[in-house]
Design an enzyme around this catalytic site. Structure first.
Site, short mmCIF file in Angstrom:
data_model
loop_
_atom_site.label_atom_id
_atom_site.label_comp_id
_atom_site.label_asym_id
_atom_site.label_seq_id
_atom_site.Cartn_x
_atom_site.Cartn_y
_atom_site.Cartn_z
CE LYS A 126 33.19 64.34 41.56
NZ LYS A 126 34.49 63.91 41.00
CG ASN A 127 32.53 62.69 37.62
OD1 ASN A 127 33.19 63.33 38.42
ND2 ASN A 127 32.23 61.41 37.78
CB CYS A 175 39.11 59.07 45.16
SG CYS A 175 37.73 60.08 45.63
NE ARG A 188 40.61 57.05 39.80
CZ ARG A 188 39.66 57.92 40.15
NH1 ARG A 188 39.63 58.39 41.37
NH2 ARG A 188 38.77 58.32 39.29
CG ASP A 226 31.56 57.63 40.92
OD1 ASP A 226 32.57 57.01 41.31
OD2 ASP A 226 31.62 58.56 40.08
NE ARG A 245 38.27 65.11 45.39
CZ ARG A 245 38.38 63.95 44.76
NH1 ARG A 245 38.62 62.86 45.45
NH2 ARG A 245 38.27 63.87 43.46
C1 UD1 Z 1 35.71 58.79 36.16
C2 UD1 Z 1 34.94 59.58 37.18
C3 UD1 Z 1 34.83 58.80 38.48
C4 UD1 Z 1 34.24 57.42 38.22
C5 UD1 Z 1 35.01 56.70 37.12
C6 UD1 Z 1 34.38 55.38 36.71
C7 UD1 Z 1 35.51 61.85 36.54
C8 UD1 Z 1 36.16 63.11 36.92
N1 UD1 Z 1 35.64 60.82 37.42
O1 UD1 Z 1 37.02 58.62 36.68
O2 UD1 Z 1 33.97 59.53 39.35
O3 UD1 Z 1 34.33 56.65 39.40
O4 UD1 Z 1 35.07 57.53 35.95
O5 UD1 Z 1 33.06 55.58 36.34
O6 UD1 Z 1 34.86 61.76 35.53
N2 UD1 Z 1 42.32 52.97 33.89
C9 UD1 Z 1 43.49 52.45 33.39
N3 UD1 Z 1 44.22 53.22 32.55
C10 UD1 Z 1 43.85 54.47 32.17
C11 UD1 Z 1 42.65 54.99 32.68
C12 UD1 Z 1 41.90 54.21 33.54
O7 UD1 Z 1 43.86 51.32 33.72
O8 UD1 Z 1 44.55 55.12 31.40
C13 UD1 Z 1 41.52 52.16 34.84
C14 UD1 Z 1 41.41 52.80 36.21
O9 UD1 Z 1 42.52 52.54 37.01
C15 UD1 Z 1 40.13 52.22 36.75
C16 UD1 Z 1 39.29 52.04 35.49
O10 UD1 Z 1 40.18 52.12 34.39
O11 UD1 Z 1 40.38 50.97 37.32
C17 UD1 Z 1 38.22 53.10 35.33
O12 UD1 Z 1 38.81 54.37 35.30
P1 UD1 Z 1 38.21 55.58 34.46
O13 UD1 Z 1 36.97 55.18 33.77
O14 UD1 Z 1 39.32 56.16 33.66
O15 UD1 Z 1 37.85 56.59 35.62
P2 UD1 Z 1 38.19 58.12 35.70
O16 UD1 Z 1 38.03 58.76 34.38
O17 UD1 Z 1 39.45 58.32 36.44
#
Ligand code: UD1
Length: 484
Positions: A56-57, A150, A155, A342, A434
């Site tokens: 998915k990701n 989610c 986030r 995850d 999803r």
């Molecule tokens: C992706 C995955 C999700 C997985 C996550 C962590 C996809 C579509 N989703 O989500 O399934 O659980 O990686 O492995 O690929 N953060 C910030 N600022 C930012 C971005 C992130 O503070 O600009 C924080 C987030 O709030 C969170 C942490 O970083 O606490 C990890 O987030 P991130 O690695 O960005 O996850 P996603 O890319 O949203």
């Protein structure tokens, strides 16, 4: 509001409570009393093999990546999921032509008519925010609503925004929209050295895509090393992008003028695979999984072995679960190659019936332990202290009505239902849909006793033995989703 480069906008975004209005808990198109539920009769033994779908990701990031290319691309092994359908709708709204035949998606992004992604779709799925990178680098301008997804934490997207600013973009956030444009006559992003404060998967992907068509060289330090980042990089390279180091913490991208067509197959989903490994362990069943990339599952396999379940590699892309007595262990979620957040909820279901006390620490997201209350409804003994869950193993779980609180929590409740005595009813299936490609269909094939029904048909469901489909039941199928 313009966001100066040195301002942390996460607080701003948290204050905006980006998930509150359109969180995935929000009632969907169907009235609540018409939403489907999953009935599970636990303690059935599983056997056989299961086919793992595309990740998915990876699929979501790669679908955003097709915006980089003005030739046609073919994607293979695309999973059938609500999130993928939403991403298709976002691409179509931007002017991309799509043709889907099963797991093959043909994409023609030669004419992107719009640089603004639609709010109603982006607000439902965080990954759709990732289109900001390719849109901006290809068109010089992009407007994308703040994302949803989610309900597992605030986030924010500050790392995405700051990286784009470092590459020369002007970014402003107004009325819930992130507007970005590239300064100067040539409207081209400039290569930059970017250090991510945290190895965010999404920010790494956004910035890597943006850098493929930027002028000069970009270095992303403290980059996410998840296999899906590497898959996206491989897809971009198949289109002619110059990227090295993906899969390590330093990624180097030399911008090129344009990218060309490609035919690319998405990697197997390591989280779906991990969920099935736990399904074998929790039901004390020997099952096989293919295709998988075992090294992507290394932290999950290591924990399963600590817990007492053996994982055998029968072929380079095939794993087999050999169950054993379950014992407690501690788990801390971390960015890859650490233990994946995850998989945290699914392992909690497993440790709930392991002998001894386990501590599960969630360090990636701040609000991802909401399934504890639901597992406790099934007889688990779990206490939450901050971001730690203290799990006291119990001899058995008991079936109960439970509510899925997010995507992976929904899988954990299904797993708990498979192990529990009696009948479990899982509500909130829009979360499951999803991210899992026909989970209950695949489990049924392995011998699990479970069935998807709509509440109006429950009375008849009660009187209909499993294995003798009732004509009024909507029996589990990958086509069913709360959005269709
Ligand atoms: C992706 C995955 C999700 C997985 C996550 C962590 C996809 C579509 N989703 O989500 O399934 O659980 O990686 O492995 O690929 N953060 C910030 N600022 C930012 C971005 C992130 O503070 O600009 C924080 C987030 O709030 C969170 C942490 O970083 O606490 C990890 O987030 P991130 O690695 O960005 O996850 P996603 O890319 O949203």
């Amino acid at each position: 509001m313009y966001v100066p480069k040195n301002i942390k906008i996460s607080q701003y975004l948290e204050d905006k409570a980006i998930n509150s209005l359109h969180s995935s808990n929000h009632p969907l198109s169907q009235p609540e009393d018409e939403q489907p539920i999953l009935q599970i009769w636990g303690r059935a033994s599983l056997e056989g093999e299961v086919r793992i779908s595309g990740a998915k990701n990876s699929a979501l990031a790669i679908m955003a990546g097709v915006l980089l290319c003005s030739d046609e691309c073919r994607l293979q092994n695309v999973p059938i999921l609500v999130d993928v359908t939403r991403m298709e709708q976002i691409l179509e709204a931007l002017g991309v032509k799509l043709n889907r035949q099963g797991n093959i998606l043909d994409v023609d992004a030669s004419n992107i008519g719009k640089s603004q992604a639609p709010y109603d779709l982006v607000s439902q799925m965080r990954a759709s925010f990732f289109v900001i990178g390719p849109l901006l680098t290809r068109l010089g301008v992009a407007s994308v609503p703040l994302p949803g997804g989610c309900a597992i934490g605030a986030r924010p997207v500050d790392l995405h925004v700051r990286g784009l600013q470092a590459m020369g973009a002007d970014v402003c956030i107004e009325h819930g929209m992130v507007h970005a444009c590239v300064r100067g006559r040539r409207s081209r992003l400039q290569g930059a050295k970017i250090y991510l404060d945290y190895p965010s998967v999404g920010a790494t992907e956004t910035l890597m895509m943006a850098a493929t068509l930027a002028e000069g060289e970009t270095i992303i330090e403290n980059a996410a090393q998840e296999p899906e980042v590497e898959d996206l990089a491989n897809f971009c390279r198949a289109m002619g992008a110059q990227i090295s180091g993906a899969g390590t913490n330093t990624i180097l991208i030399s911008g090129v003028d344009r990218l060309h067509e490609t035919d690319y197959s998405i990697i197997p989903d390591r989280i779906e695979a991990g969920t099935f490994l736990v399904a074998g362990a929790i039901t004390d069943s020997e099952i096989s999984l293919y295709p998988v990339i075992p090294e992507h599952l290394a932290p999950v396999i290591a924990k399963l072995q600590e817990i007492g379940t053996q994982i055998v590699t029968d072929a380079p892309n095939r794993l087999r679960v050999v169950p054993g007595a379950l014992r407690a262990t501690d788990i801390e979620t971390l960015p890859y190659p650490g233990f994946p957040t995850d998989m945290q909820a699914q392992f909690m279901a497993l440790l709930a019936i392991a002998e001894g006390n386990s501590v599960i620490s969630e360090t990636v997201f701040e609000n991802r332990l909401r399934h504890v209350a639901e597992l406790n409804r099934m007889g688990a003994d779990i206490r939450v202290k901050g971001n730690h869950a203290i799990v006291k193993g119990v001899p058995r779980l008991l079936g109960a009505p439970v509510m899925a609180t997010d995507l992976r929590a929904s899988a954990a409740l299904v797993l708990a239902g498979l192990a529990a005595e009696g009948k479990t009813i899982v509500q909130g299936l829009h979360h499951l849909d999803r991210g899992y490609d026909n989970l209950e269909g695949k489990l049924s094939q392995l011998g699990a006793k479970l069935r998807r029904v709509t509440p109006q048909t429950q009375t008849s469901a009660k009187s209909s033995p499993i294995g003798q489909p009732n004509s009024q039941l909507s029996v589990c199928t990958s086509q069913l989703s709360p959005h269709q």
